[in-house]
Design a protein around this motif. Structure first.
Motif, mmCIF file in Angstrom:
data_model
loop_
_atom_site.group_PDB
_atom_site.id
_atom_site.type_symbol
_atom_site.label_atom_id
_atom_site.label_comp_id
_atom_site.label_asym_id
_atom_site.label_seq_id
_atom_site.Cartn_x
_atom_site.Cartn_y
_atom_site.Cartn_z
ATOM 1 N N THR A 164 0.823 -1.211 0.000
ATOM 2 C CA THR A 164 0.000 0.000 0.000
ATOM 3 C C THR A 164 0.862 1.268 0.000
ATOM 4 O O THR A 164 0.517 2.263 -0.627
ATOM 5 C CB THR A 164 -0.971 0.000 1.191
ATOM 6 O OG1 THR A 164 -0.254 -0.296 2.403
ATOM 7 C CG2 THR A 164 -2.051 -1.047 0.999
ATOM 8 N N TRP A 165 2.005 1.219 0.672
ATOM 9 C CA TRP A 165 2.912 2.380 0.706
ATOM 10 C C TRP A 165 3.426 2.750 -0.689
ATOM 11 O O TRP A 165 3.435 3.920 -1.065
ATOM 12 C CB TRP A 165 4.085 2.064 1.624
ATOM 13 C CG TRP A 165 5.194 3.070 1.659
ATOM 14 C CD1 TRP A 165 6.358 3.057 0.938
ATOM 15 C CD2 TRP A 165 5.264 4.254 2.472
ATOM 16 N NE1 TRP A 165 7.150 4.135 1.247
ATOM 17 C CE2 TRP A 165 6.504 4.892 2.183
ATOM 18 C CE3 TRP A 165 4.407 4.835 3.405
ATOM 19 C CZ2 TRP A 165 6.897 6.078 2.810
ATOM 20 C CZ3 TRP A 165 4.802 6.022 4.029
ATOM 21 C CH2 TRP A 165 6.023 6.618 3.731
ATOM 22 N N SER A 166 3.839 1.765 -1.462
ATOM 23 C CA SER A 166 4.456 2.042 -2.758
ATOM 24 C C SER A 166 3.542 2.854 -3.677
ATOM 25 O O SER A 166 3.963 3.887 -4.221
ATOM 26 C CB SER A 166 4.900 0.742 -3.437
ATOM 27 O OG SER A 166 5.582 1.005 -4.640
ATOM 28 N N SER A 293 0.009 -1.826 -9.224
ATOM 29 C CA SER A 293 1.229 -1.653 -8.440
ATOM 30 C C SER A 293 1.559 -2.978 -7.760
ATOM 31 O O SER A 293 0.662 -3.714 -7.338
ATOM 32 C CB SER A 293 1.041 -0.548 -7.398
ATOM 33 O OG SER A 293 2.229 -0.313 -6.675
ATOM 34 N N LEU A 294 2.861 -3.253 -7.669
ATOM 35 C CA LEU A 294 3.338 -4.519 -7.100
ATOM 36 C C LEU A 294 4.324 -4.247 -5.971
ATOM 37 O O LEU A 294 5.374 -3.653 -6.203
ATOM 38 C CB LEU A 294 4.030 -5.344 -8.196
ATOM 39 C CG LEU A 294 4.687 -6.648 -7.754
ATOM 40 C CD1 LEU A 294 3.630 -7.672 -7.343
ATOM 41 C CD2 LEU A 294 5.557 -7.217 -8.877
ATOM 42 N N ILE A 295 4.001 -4.681 -4.778
ATOM 43 C CA ILE A 295 4.837 -4.525 -3.572
ATOM 44 C C ILE A 295 5.722 -3.284 -3.683
ATOM 45 O O ILE A 295 5.233 -2.203 -3.960
ATOM 46 C CB ILE A 295 5.619 -5.824 -3.225
ATOM 47 C CG1 ILE A 295 6.385 -6.418 -4.421
ATOM 48 C CG2 ILE A 295 4.648 -6.834 -2.659
ATOM 49 C CD1 ILE A 295 7.252 -7.603 -4.105
ATOM 50 N N GLY A 296 7.037 -3.400 -3.472
ATOM 51 C CA GLY A 296 7.951 -2.278 -3.564
ATOM 52 C C GLY A 296 9.372 -2.789 -3.572
ATOM 53 O O GLY A 296 9.629 -3.958 -3.245
ATOM 54 N N GLY A 297 10.307 -1.925 -3.945
ATOM 55 C CA GLY A 297 11.709 -2.304 -3.921
ATOM 56 C C GLY A 297 12.272 -2.277 -2.507
ATOM 57 O O GLY A 297 11.608 -1.865 -1.558
ATOM 58 N N ILE A 298 13.526 -2.691 -2.376
ATOM 59 C CA ILE A 298 14.146 -2.783 -1.059
ATOM 60 C C ILE A 298 14.309 -1.409 -0.433
ATOM 61 O O ILE A 298 13.973 -1.202 0.744
ATOM 62 C CB ILE A 298 15.495 -3.519 -1.149
ATOM 63 C CG1 ILE A 298 15.283 -4.961 -1.644
ATOM 64 C CG2 ILE A 298 16.196 -3.521 0.217
ATOM 65 C CD1 ILE A 298 14.353 -5.808 -0.784
#
Length: 350
Positions: A164-166, A293-298
């Motif tokens: 949700t943050w990304s 949108s898909l998860i997020g990077g490191i």
């Protein structure tokens, strides 16, 4: 190293206690004793072969919080005793344009998932966080700075939080923006908390009037029952951004018509069956967009964890013993959890 885990040997088999092997700690590896692991709906989909390509034995779990027990000789960012997390990714090619930009989730050569991803380690695929420990490349380990008593509730941030943050960050949710969050579940409840903390005016959408107060308690400024046509119509043409967390197939037009000109509806749930085709005119005549949108990077995940630690944000959880996992899956199917199950991994020793 042999460790205790919980996994399934076939789609129609319950999860059970099994012993698995973890690789020896390499030069760039971090060994983690897992304290808590969140339970994501993806775990259920994968272990029951509702998504293609499940490899068995399947040990799910990608919302991992624990403590470092060993580090490789070339590791400089972590030391024994550190509190750390592991999310949905444990490797990527690290040389494509996406990886170069810190967007490992979009790795052009395919990222390695924390479970069910191909790997050279036995048994040929990754085994996840329903286990006593895990060994992960240091570039994919995250620093946790929340208080010790919050750690169980931090675990879901590694998937539900970053998912949700990304998009909230990418579409610049913040002060002066009206942001909608569709669905008040594991993802949606984090979307409400994060959008509120970012300073947006937050409107939660739910199909159930019974969830109205819950949504307000989570930080929503307003709540709309999406089955109520009058409540929906009152918000027409008013949203800058809507984050849709619902994974079931449904009519997207109901939400695109609520967007302002140039507004965006972003989807983070993958339905079992395709959504009905949207009304293209509703997009064309106001330059609205439907995105994903898909998860997020490191780096982005670390940013989210640091923000949440600073703001005191955690998930709302129900702790379970690993032996209760199949019952938890059945309850999850009925949306009978507020809002995320988290496994106490100490129960693996029972």
């Amino acid at each position: 190293m042999s460790v205790r885990a919980y996994g399934a040997h076939a789609a129609d088999k319950p999860l059970e206690s099994i012993d698995i092997e973890r690789r020896a700690v390499g030069a760039h590896d971090v060994q983690i004793a897992i304290a808590y692991c969140g339970v994501c709906h993806s775990d259920l989909h994968q272990v029951r072969s509702e998504w293609d390509g499940t490899r068995y034995p399947c040990v799910p779990g990608h919302e991992i919080v624990g403590h470092v027990t060993a580090v490789g000789g070339d590791v400089t960012k972590f030391k024994v005793g550190d509190t750390v997390g592991v999310g949905c990714l444990v490797d990527s090619c690290q040389h494509c344009s996406a990886c170069d930009e810190g967007l490992e989730q979009f790795c052009e050569n395919g990222f390695t998932g924390t479970y069910n991803g191909r790997t050279a380690d036995a048994p040929g695929h990754t085994l996840g966080g329903y286990s006593q420990s895990i060994v992960v490349k240091d570039d994919f380990v995250l620093k946790i700075s929340h208080a010790p008593e919050q750690l169980a509730a931090v675990a879901p941030l590694l998937c539900a939080g970053i998912t949700t943050w990304s998009p909230l960050r990418h579409w610049k949710a913040g002060p002066g923006q009206k942001v909608g969050i569709v669905g008040i579940g594991g993802l949606g409840h984090m979307g409400i908390k994060l959008a509120h903390a970012l300073g947006a005016h937050v409107v939660a959408f739910t199909t159930s009037d019974a969830k109205r107060q819950d949504a307000l308690d989570l930080g929503a400024d307003e709540v709309v029952v999406s089955r109520n046509a009058e409540e929906m119509a009152a918000h027409a043409n008013s949203f800058d951004f809507i984050l849709n967390t619902v994974a079931a197939s449904h009519d997207l037009d109901a939400f695109t018509t609520l967007l302002k000109r140039d507004g965006t509806l972003t989807l983070v749930g993958v339905p079992e069956h395709a959504h009905p085709s949207p009304n293209v005119a509703a997009l064309i005549f106001k330059r609205r967009a439907i995105a994903g949108s898909l998860i997020g990077g490191i780096a982005e995940t670390q940013e989210m964890l640091d923000f949440c630690a600073d703001k005191g944000i955690t998930a709302e959880i129900e702790m379970i013993a690993i032996q209760e996992i199949d019952a938890a899956y059945e309850r999850m199917l009925k949306s009978d959890v507020k809002y995320r199950f988290v496994i106490d991994n100490a129960t693996l020793a029972a």
